[in-house]
Every structure is written in structure tokens, then in C-alpha cells.
Design a protein around this motif. Structure first.
Motif, short mmCIF file in Angstrom:
data_model
loop_
_atom_site.label_atom_id
_atom_site.label_comp_id
_atom_site.label_asym_id
_atom_site.label_seq_id
_atom_site.Cartn_x
_atom_site.Cartn_y
_atom_site.Cartn_z
N LYS A 137 16.11 27.24 16.76
CA LYS A 137 16.83 28.46 17.07
C LYS A 137 17.10 28.57 18.56
N TRP A 138 16.23 28.04 19.37
CA TRP A 138 16.34 28.17 20.82
C TRP A 138 16.90 26.92 21.48
N ILE A 139 17.38 25.98 20.67
CA ILE A 139 17.89 24.72 21.22
C ILE A 139 19.36 24.52 20.92
N HIS A 140 19.76 24.76 19.68
CA HIS A 140 21.09 24.37 19.24
C HIS A 140 22.11 25.50 19.28
N PRO A 141 23.29 25.23 19.80
CA PRO A 141 24.40 26.19 19.67
C PRO A 141 24.94 26.14 18.25
N ASP A 142 25.65 27.20 17.84
CA ASP A 142 26.28 27.20 16.52
C ASP A 142 27.53 26.34 16.50
N ILE A 143 28.31 26.43 17.58
CA ILE A 143 29.57 25.70 17.68
C ILE A 143 29.69 25.13 19.09
N VAL A 144 30.19 23.91 19.19
CA VAL A 144 30.45 23.32 20.50
C VAL A 144 31.94 23.06 20.63
N GLY A 145 32.42 22.97 21.84
CA GLY A 145 33.84 22.77 22.06
C GLY A 145 34.10 21.93 23.30
N VAL A 146 35.28 21.35 23.35
CA VAL A 146 35.65 20.54 24.51
C VAL A 146 37.11 20.80 24.86
N TYR A 147 37.37 20.87 26.16
CA TYR A 147 38.74 20.94 26.68
C TYR A 147 39.08 19.59 27.29
N PHE A 148 40.20 19.03 26.84
CA PHE A 148 40.69 17.76 27.39
C PHE A 148 41.82 18.06 28.39
N PRO A 149 41.70 17.58 29.62
CA PRO A 149 42.70 17.90 30.63
C PRO A 149 43.93 16.99 30.61
N PHE A 150 43.98 16.05 29.65
CA PHE A 150 45.07 15.08 29.70
C PHE A 150 46.23 15.40 28.77
N ASN A 151 46.11 16.43 27.93
CA ASN A 151 47.20 16.73 27.00
C ASN A 151 48.50 17.06 27.73
N GLY A 152 49.56 16.33 27.42
CA GLY A 152 50.87 16.64 27.98
C GLY A 152 51.20 15.94 29.28
N TYR A 153 50.25 15.16 29.84
CA TYR A 153 50.50 14.49 31.12
C TYR A 153 50.87 13.02 30.93
N LYS A 154 51.68 12.52 31.84
CA LYS A 154 52.02 11.11 31.84
C LYS A 154 50.82 10.28 32.31
N LYS A 155 50.82 9.00 31.96
CA LYS A 155 49.72 8.11 32.32
C LYS A 155 49.52 8.05 33.83
N GLU A 156 50.64 7.95 34.57
CA GLU A 156 50.54 7.85 36.03
C GLU A 156 49.92 9.12 36.63
N THR A 157 50.30 10.27 36.07
CA THR A 157 49.76 11.55 36.55
C THR A 157 48.26 11.61 36.31
#
Length: 318
Positions: A137-157
Motif C-alpha cells: 500500500k505504501w510502495i506502489h502507485p495505482d497508475i503510472v504514466g510517461v510523457y515522450f518529448p519526441f512526438n511530432g519532431y523530425k529526427k534532426e530536431t
């Protein structure tokens, strides 16, 4: 009593006429500046684990009553029913695990909201390896999430952003509850504090929130950094971020490593994030499904009975 956490809890409870939750005991320890030379990163979690364990012992000094939250007292003191934390007035109690009914709705919100743009995964704490019952109860979150900063960017960017170190990934932790009320929010808040040390931002989420407690949640937010989300079960995209979370630049790597070791769901989540990072492309396999508008409408209809029982929607809505 050698346990320093139990000594501090005993000192607090000796001065109180009513039983207290772990969150209330911890807040009182801080308020009274009771010396507690803790070498741990989550002392409130150690306090909770110590109290839960001691209350189960026949020769322990503490006993517990109730649930959501559980409250603790000293066996040497007498407590009338008037000072014991009241239980829910609902005649139909939904099992705690049914809070997971809300998870797909939160996933819709954090995926569509500009602050998060996150992919989520539900963590089943019962799958974890554990030494003592109740400690998860004191260790685990119910839900985890991640934000990816690469969506929509070109490879060079992306390559340039990585060189400039401005391409920032973000990990989120969410603790889900049916309601935050005056008699339970402190317990739940410190549970969220404990469960989120591994993430950049931690949140406590509920569809029903007593607005009178918001000032105190803001005060706690200033001290501990947990954000508050009011989940809209009918229009989850319109859920409200009532209290912003404080963003950590450094996360608790020890807890992160422990979660990877203890829980298969969390390990799968981390593995998927790493694979997506290598390819700079998000594949939604192993993340929670993001419901389409049509699927969302069907999902809400299927679970309307639970939402009605919890007082989240009017019985005449459907």
C-alpha cells in the motif's frame, strides 16, 4: 519500544482523545517537531508499515479500526464510538479494487491534456513480491504514466534537442481514490507522497472532492508537491487539475529500482518506455488502452450503476 516510528506515534496518540490515521499522526509529528532521526527517504511509509505490523500483534501497543482510512489508537486508552472515524454511509460498498473502474477515464484525461500528453499503465500491486502483507500500500502507485518529448519532431530536431539536453522525458505517478473528504484526505495524501518518490510528478486523483479541503491540499502541496486531479466520470477530458504538482528534477532511483524488481507490471512499463526511447516512436502495446469517443460512451454506460452508487452521477442521467 525500540522502533522510533512507534515511539513517535505513541507520543502523538497519548495527547489525542480520538484515534488517528497514519497521515494525521505524521502531520502531528511534524507539527510538534518530535525528533525522528530517519535515514529513509519515505519516513511516513515506514511509520505506516510499523503501525500496521504492530496493530496485528497480540502484544502490540497499538490497535486499528475501520478502513479508508484505517485509524490507530493505543490499547491502554479507551475510545468511545463518538471519537472513532465514521465509515461510509453507503449501503452498497464497492470493493476497493473497483477503483480501477476509474483508470480508463484517467488515461483518457492525461493522454488528451496538454500538461501530461501521457501514456499510462495500471499497476496491480497484488502481483508484487512482498515480505509482509500490507506493505505494498505504501510502495506502489495505482497508475503510472510517461510523457515522450519526441512526438511530432523530425529526427534532426530530436538529435539537436538531445545535444542541448532540452528533450525532457517525464514520469508520472497517480494514486486513485473514489473520494477525498475531510476524514480521509490526509491518509490518502501521504500514501500518494510515499508512492510517487520515483516519479517526476505525483498526483492524487478522485471524482468526488470536498472543496472545503482544497486550501489544506494546497498547503500540503506546497510542502510535499503532490498534485490534485478532480476526475470527471462523464467527460473525463474536462477533468480538473485543482492543485499543480511540483516537478522533481531528481527522482528516487532506489525506489524506481525496487519497483522494477518487485512488480512485473512496472517492469513491463519501464521496458516499453526504453524501447520507445530507442526508436523515437511510441507503440501503444503494453500501455493502457486509450478509449475512443464511442468506446468511452459505451464504457461509461456499462459502469453507470457504480457511478450512481458512489453519487457521481444522477440516476436519471442514462
Amino acid at each position: 519500544m525500540a522502533n522510533k516510528y512507534l515511539q513517535a506515534a505513541e507520543q502523538v496518540l497519548e495527547k489525542n482523545s480520538r484515534m488517528l490515521s497514519v497521515g494525521e499522526i505524521w502531520e502531528q509529528i511534524q507539527k510538534e517537531k518530535i525528533p525522528l532521526e530517519s535515514d529513509g527517504k519515505t519516513p511516513w511509509a515506514s511509520l505506516g508499515a510499523s503501525l500496521y505490523t504492530n496493530a496485528k500483534k497480540n502484544d502490540g501497543k497499538f490497535f486499528s479500526q475501520g478502513n479508508r482510512p484505517k485509524v490507530f489508537g493505543l490499547k491502554v486508552k479507551k475510545y468511545s464510538s463518538a471519537v472513532i472515524l465514521p465509515q461510509s454511509n453507503s449501503q452498497s460498498i464497492v470493493p476497493k479494487d473497483n477503483e480501477r473502474v476509474l483508470h480508463p477515464l484517467l488515461s483518457v484525461f492525461v493522454h488528451s491534456n496538454g500538461h501530461f500528453e501521457a501514456y499510462t499503465k495500471t499497476i496491480y500491486h497484488e502481483k508484487s513480491n512482498r515480505e509482509k502483507a500490507g506493505l505494498n500500500k505504501w510502495i506502489h502507485p495505482d497508475i503510472v504514466g510517461v510523457y515522450f518529448p519526441f512526438n511530432g519532431y523530425k529526427k534532426e530536431t530530436l538529435e539537436l534537442l538531445e545535444i542541448l539536453q532540452s528533450n525532457t522525458y517525464k514520469l508520472f505517478s497517480f494514486e486513485m481514490k473514489w473520494e477525498l473528504l475531510a476524514d480521509n484526505y490526509k491518509e490518502y495524501y501521504f500514501q500518494a507522497v510515499s508512492n510517487s518518490s520515483w516519479a517526476h510528478e505525483g498526483y492524487l486523483v478522485a471524482p468526488k472532492i470536498d472543496m472545503d479541503i482544497i486550501p489544506d491540499l494546497e498547503r500540503l502541496g506546497n510542502a510535499f508537491g503532490i498534485g490534485i486531479i478532480k476526475l470527471d466520470v462523464i467527460r473525463p477530458q474536462e477533468s480538473e487539475l485543482l492543485v499543480p504538482a511540483r516537478t522533481r528534477s531528481i527522482i528516487d532511483s532506489d525506489t524506481l529500482d525496487m519497483l522494477v524488481e518487485k512488480n512485473d507490471d512496472f517492469k513491463i512499463f519501464v521496458d516499453r518506455v526504453l524501447k520507445n526511447k530507442k526508436t523515437n516512436e511510441v507503440t501503444e502495446t503494453n500501455y493502457d488502452k486509450i478509449l475512443s469517443d464511442e468506446d468511452l460512451s459505451r464504457y461509461i454506460t456499462e459502469h453507470n450503476k457504480i457511478f450512481q452508487e458512489k453519487g457521481l452521477i444522477n440516476k436519471d442521467y442514462f
